[in-house]
Scaffold this motif. Structure first.
Motif, PDB file in Angstrom:
ATOM      1  N   THR A   1      -4.141   7.712  -6.079  1.00 42.30           N
ATOM      2  CA  THR A   1      -3.314   6.527  -5.909  1.00 42.30           C
ATOM      3  C   THR A   1      -4.223   5.144  -6.264  1.00 42.30           C
ATOM      4  O   THR A   1      -3.557   4.310  -6.712  1.00 42.30           O
TER       5      THR A   1
ATOM      6  N   TYR B   1      -5.367  -5.886  -3.693  1.00 46.21           N
ATOM      7  CA  TYR B   1      -4.038  -5.537  -3.785  1.00 46.21           C
ATOM      8  C   TYR B   1      -3.185  -5.925  -2.551  1.00 46.21           C
ATOM      9  O   TYR B   1      -2.105  -6.579  -2.819  1.00 46.21           O
TER      10      TYR B   1
ATOM     11  N   TYR C   1      -3.628  -2.017 -13.408  1.00 46.47           N
ATOM     12  CA  TYR C   1      -4.026  -3.397 -12.505  1.00 46.47           C
ATOM     13  C   TYR C   1      -4.447  -4.321 -13.303  1.00 46.47           C
ATOM     14  O   TYR C   1      -5.346  -4.055 -14.281  1.00 46.47           O
TER      15      TYR C   1
ATOM     16  N   CYS D   1       8.790   3.172 -10.253  1.00 37.66           N
ATOM     17  CA  CYS D   1       7.760   3.264  -9.152  1.00 37.66           C
ATOM     18  C   CYS D   1       8.452   3.634  -7.785  1.00 37.66           C
ATOM     19  O   CYS D   1       8.067   3.802  -6.932  1.00 37.66           O
TER      20      CYS D   1
ATOM     21  N   ILE E   1       1.032  -4.849  -9.208  1.00 37.17           N
ATOM     22  CA  ILE E   1       1.699  -4.464 -10.344  1.00 37.17           C
ATOM     23  C   ILE E   1       3.188  -5.009 -10.247  1.00 37.17           C
ATOM     24  O   ILE E   1       4.069  -4.383  -9.384  1.00 37.17           O
TER      25      ILE E   1
ATOM     26  N   LEU F   1       0.069   2.380  -1.171  1.00 35.56           N
ATOM     27  CA  LEU F   1      -1.216   1.650  -1.090  1.00 35.56           C
ATOM     28  C   LEU F   1      -1.980   1.590   0.232  1.00 35.56           C
ATOM     29  O   LEU F   1      -2.940   1.898   0.584  1.00 35.56           O
TER      30      LEU F   1
ATOM     31  N   THR G   1      -3.154   3.165  -9.562  1.00 36.96           N
ATOM     32  CA  THR G   1      -3.038   1.718  -9.589  1.00 36.96           C
ATOM     33  C   THR G   1      -3.743   0.951 -10.201  1.00 36.96           C
ATOM     34  O   THR G   1      -3.532  -0.143 -11.116  1.00 36.96           O
TER      35      THR G   1
ATOM     36  N   HIS H   1       5.057  -0.021  -2.596  1.00 34.49           N
ATOM     37  CA  HIS H   1       3.970  -0.704  -2.240  1.00 34.49           C
ATOM     38  C   HIS H   1       3.124   0.398  -1.074  1.00 34.49           C
ATOM     39  O   HIS H   1       2.145   0.216  -0.889  1.00 34.49           O
TER      40      HIS H   1
END
Length: 405
Positions: free
Chosen positions: A339, A392, A347, A295, A352, A365, A343, A362
């Motif tokens: 994106t 999120y 999810y 990630c 995540i 997002l 995700t 992160h």
């Protein structure tokens, strides 16, 4: 010593220090593998270690990150109090004039905490100080050393090299958020010929891979001939993160020093986008084939694409180039939708893997949410995607304040 008393208090009120460290190694350590675990545990069990004050301060920085990952502050330990205490101890040790690897590693974790808590100026100062200490220790030279010298072991070389790479990556992550990549850096960017960390301890006797290995460099791109599909990375997640930081740095250089000729600028931007698109496959191992989490490079790559397309949109708007405006908006919309889709696919009601994910992953997002609000068409999926992004980011805020800014 006051640090030892504080560690003893944390051990009694929260959890044994050994347990806190064990949790650190299965969470944050994946993003920043700056510790030789065998040497670390030897020092942990040796109260007479000559660098004990530096090591104990490093333990305190691990406790700080573990507190950050918890959903609530520990008993009688208000959030922020441990940070202020650690900063005081770390500053005092710096003033002693003795530079050690533990002092440097403490600074990296402090800068990490500050970045995650949206303390942008503090993070910038802390990681810059780390770069200076790294220079004093000569760590910046080790990215060109294929093998250890003198009495140094392979593991020691790898740990020092990873520590320097952590500074290089983190400084650029902090700079991207704090001043939009416009502040001068204290560490040199990755060079295509620099050595990357090895994938595992079993590989330490082999020549390490280089930054440019297996990636498409922008100058290699030929529109009619280049295949943009590739296999997943054969390198470790952290080594792949360094490669992503290298490509991201090329985007930064393009944005800050774009060619004056519009056609030349657009061609350069197209080559950069192709290089980043080619790199996509590196971040997505086949099912069951991933060793570690990718990630980190994925997040850095996405952030670089957002940065590139926003820049192209700004210039196209200033030039009144309607075709270029349309291309940039379309690219940003596609990036935002991709994106959200990626995700959502992973999810399960919580962010995540919020404890194991690379903390810099992160932010994409947040960038996707801004594009979604400003540029995406208000179709039947717009509201549901917006609520997903809000959900999120809201759930992530407990551990990573930077995600909500």
């Amino acid at each position: 010593m006051q640090i030892e008393r504080l560690l003893d208090s944390i051990s009694r009120k929260r959890a044994p220090i050994a347990d806190i460290c064990a949790h650190y190694f299965i969470t944050f350590h994946h993003a920043l593998p700056i510790i030789d675990k065998e040497l670390f545990y030897r020092h942990l069990e040796d109260p007479f270690n000559p660098t004990r004050p530096h090591f104990s301060t490093f333990l305190l920085s691990i406790c700080l990150l573990e507190e950050t990952l918890s959903q609530a502050p520990g008993p009688k330990q208000p959030r922020g109090q441990l940070y202020q205490t650690l900063k005081a101890f770390h500053g005092l040790l710096q003033s002693s004039g003795k530079a050690t690897i533990e002092l440097l590693q403490t600074g990296i974790l402090v800068a990490t905490y500050e970045h995650c808590q949206a303390l942008h100026q503090e993070a910038w100062v802390s990681i810059g100080t780390c770069a200076r200490i790294g220079h004093l220790l000569g760590l910046h030279t080790l990215v060109r050393e294929a093998k250890p010298k003198n009495d140094e072991t392979w593991a020691e070389l790898e740990t020092k090299r990873c520590t320097w790479w952590a500074i290089v990556v983190l400084e650029r992550v902090v700079n991207a958020v704090y001043e939009n990549n416009r502040l001068p850096l204290a560490s040199d960017p990755p060079n295509p010929e620099d050595f990357l960390p090895q994938r595992s301890l079993e590989d330490l006797h082999l020549d390490p891979p280089r930054v440019a290995d297996d990636i498409l460099l922008p100058q290699q791109f030929k529109q009619e001939e280049t295949e943009l599909n590739r296999d997943s990375s054969r390198f470790s997640p952290f080594a792949t993160t360094i490669q992503a930081a290298y490509l991201s740095q090329l985007v930064t250089q393009h944005v800050l020093n774009s060619p004056e000729d519009p056609d030349a600028r657009k061609m350069e931007a197209a080559k950069l986008e192709a290089a980043l698109q080619h790199f996509t496959g590196a971040c997505i191992p086949p099912p069951g084939k991933a060793i570690g989490r990718y990630c980190g490079p994925y997040g850095i790559r996405i952030n670089a694409l957002f940065y590139l397309h926003h820049h192209e949109l700004d210039l196209a708007t200033a030039e009144g180039d309607k075709d270029a405006i349309t291309r940039a908006i379309t690219a940003l919309q596609s990036l935002s939708r991709m994106t959200v889709f990626a995700t959502k696919s992973a999810y399960t009601g919580n962010p995540i893997d919020p404890e194991g994910i690379a903390f810099w992953a992160h932010r994409h997002l947040y960038l996707a949410a801004m594009v979604h609000i400003k540029l995406c068409p208000r179709d039947e999926e717009w509201n549901s995607d917006l609520w997903f992004l809000k959900d999120y980011l809201t759930k992530t805020v407990g551990s990573y304040e930077i995600s909500s800014k």
